[in-house]
Enzyme design. Structure first.
Site, short mmCIF file in Angstrom:
data_model
loop_
_atom_site.label_atom_id
_atom_site.label_comp_id
_atom_site.label_asym_id
_atom_site.label_seq_id
_atom_site.Cartn_x
_atom_site.Cartn_y
_atom_site.Cartn_z
CB SER A 1 19.61 15.94 -11.47
OG SER A 1 18.76 14.51 -11.54
CG ASP B 1 24.19 9.68 -12.82
OD1 ASP B 1 23.07 9.29 -12.27
OD2 ASP B 1 24.46 10.92 -12.53
CG HIS C 1 22.04 11.16 -9.91
ND1 HIS C 1 22.10 11.65 -10.86
CD2 HIS C 1 20.85 12.10 -9.16
CE1 HIS C 1 21.19 12.56 -11.31
NE2 HIS C 1 20.58 12.84 -10.47
#
Length: 509
Positions: free
Chosen positions: A220, A451, A479
């Site tokens: 991320s 996502d 995610h």
């Protein structure tokens, strides 16, 4: 942008694999480096790390970094590290970051044990987590010192309704108080928690760990750390995996608007699953159910539902709770139970989800300073302060792009950032403007097609921007995806780290 959920999402996904594992535990004090604190770049790069046992077969150390890499004699900070030594013969170190801004790599490695990466990777690398500058056990960003003040910021209600100038005026006063407290209690580090400074720390840690090249796993927002590192130090790139990528060329507002649309898409997938199952509190088609949820969000402020601890549920906190349950498909049953509770007038599970998002403990304390770092890093990295549009106008744009959840999710996120960054006491950092990382070794970029937090198109874009980017796609929900039991993804990543094998084409897992 709801980036601060990312670290919790990665750790939460691992928790599904590591039944019974606790991720927040009493932390041993990392060891200090040998010798005096360096005062120049060469001294920081040449420091010796002192590793000591710190439980569960792990080793801990503390590195020193300058507050300001452009003025290394102007003071230093601590960076806390924890190492999971290779179970076999180590090829070198693998630095890992779970996301953020504000995610703790120290907690990630300390809590994950042998499952911090795939078994072949753990066998061949010393896996090292660190708390980036300002985070957790490193020299921290500190704002409010009383958790009740943090509660007011994250859960407080306002005299004026959301989407009104009166609310903006109240929020402006609140965020000025927050910014003032951050400056008072943190000092100049507050202006140096940007990603370029973190990337420079990463290169220094590479050298201190004895590695000629940096091997790195970033999730991320941690992908942004890796992207900036590759741009600044392409010749030092070893094997980099960026899972759930951030597109570095999007403006902060466009990125957040894009992300809110991603959450809406993931929520629609949840609604379809709910309607197809038993006990769903919604009826009709997905569009019908979406309107029912929107009605709940529109009306929740007027209900004044009071939690057992006295906190009042509003639409912003409910949106936070919903978003938290979209980070993994495994959380969807919890979402259904949460909505069922709301139908009975019980807000408890909504607060449970929001509290997990915010790292808030049952006793009202906070597990980390992730929120403070999230705001501070966003303000020095981002372009919110220079955005000419008003906060209310931007909220209206988000409402169009994400017509189920977007507007409500902005109240405790975009609106806070837009106003806080305008009052921030330090200027925006100088950041790269292109991200081709010319000359870098191949870099794997992993994207999940639905996502919610870092939509798939961001990974596609980043892989194209990087001169050596290699896209790895996963068709599914949630995610990030590496090391979550999807063999097609895990086998590719493990072979890349251990053998340097680069796929000839996207496997489209």
């Amino acid at each position: 942008m709801n980036r601060r959920l990312s670290a919790l999402a990665v750790i939460g996904s691992l928790a599904l694999v590591l039944s019974g594992c606790t991720f927040i535990s009493p932390a041993p004090v990392p060891s200090a480096t040998q010798g005096p604190t360096p005062t120049d770049k060469a001294g920081f790069y040449g420091q010796t790390l002192v590793w000591t046992e710190c439980g569960k077969g792990l080793e801990c150390a503390t590195a020193k970094a300058p507050i300001d890499w452009d003025a290394p004699a102007g003071g230093a900070i601590d960076l806390a590290l924890v190492k999971h030594p290779a179970s076999g013969t180590a090829q070198g170190s693998l630095l890992v970051n779970p996301g953020g801004p504000g995610g703790s790599g120290w907690d990630f490695v300390q809590g994950s044990g042998d499952a911090v990466a795939g078994a072949p990777v753990v066998e061949n690398f010393d896996v090292v987590g660190w708390d980036p500058r300002g985070v957790g056990q490193s020299t921290p960003v500190t704002c409010f010192t009383d958790p009740k003040d943090t509660d007011k910021t994250l859960y407080g209600t306002y005299s004026s309704p959301y989407d009104t100038q009166g609310w903006i005026d109240e929020l402006t006063v609140e965020e000025q108080s927050f910014a003032d407290a951050c400056k008072k209690n943190t000092g100049d580090l507050l202006g140096n928690v940007d990603t370029v400074s973190n990337a420079r720390d990463m290169d220094m840690l590479r050298a201190a760990l004895g590695d000629k090249k940096l091997n790195y796993l970033g999730y991320s927002y941690g992908t942004y750390f890796g992207t900036v590192y590759a741009e600044l130090f392409p010749e030092n790139v070893g094997r980099l995996v960026l899972d759930g990528a951030v597109d570095p060329l999007q403006s902060d507002f466009e990125s957040l608007k894009f992300q809110m649309a991603g959450f809406d898409s993931a929520f629609r997938a949840y609604l379809q699953s709910c309607l197809d199952g038993k006990g769903c509190p919604f009826t009709g088609t997905v569009d019908d159910a979406a309107l029912q949820v929107r009605t709940i969000l529109d009306g929740i402020d007027a209900l004044g539902l009071v939690n057992g601890d006295g906190r009042v549920l509003d639409s912003a906190t409910l949106a936070t709770g919903i978003l938290g349950n979209l980070y993994s498909e495994s959380y969807w049953p919890d979402m259904t139970t949460m909505f069922a509770g709301l139908a009975d007038g019980d807000p408890a599970l909504s607060f449970t989800s929001a509290d997990s998002y915010n790292s808030r403990n049952d006793d009202g304390s906070y597990q980390s300073n992730s929120y403070e770092v999230y705001v501070a890093a966003t303000c020095v990295d981002g372009d919110f302060a220079s955005d000419p549009a008003t906060t209310l106008d931007r909220i209206a744009e988000i409402d169009v792009a994400a017509p189920i959840l977007g507007k409500y999710a902005t109240y405790d996120d975009f609106a806070v950032l837009d106003i806080a960054c305008s009052a921030w006491p330090y200027p925006r950092a100088d950041l790269p403007t292109a991200f081709d990382a010319e000359g870098a070794a191949p870099i794997l970029v992993i994207g999940t097609t639905n996502d919610p937090a870092t939509p798939y198109a961001s990974s596609v874009s980043l892989a194209k921007q990087l001169s050596s980017g290699v896209l790895i796609s996963y068709k599914g929900e949630g995610h990030t995806i590496y090391n979550q039991g999807v063999a097609c993804i895990d086998d590719v990543v493990d072979a890349y780290f251990v053998k340097g094998t680069v796929p000839a084409a996207d496997p489209m897992c």
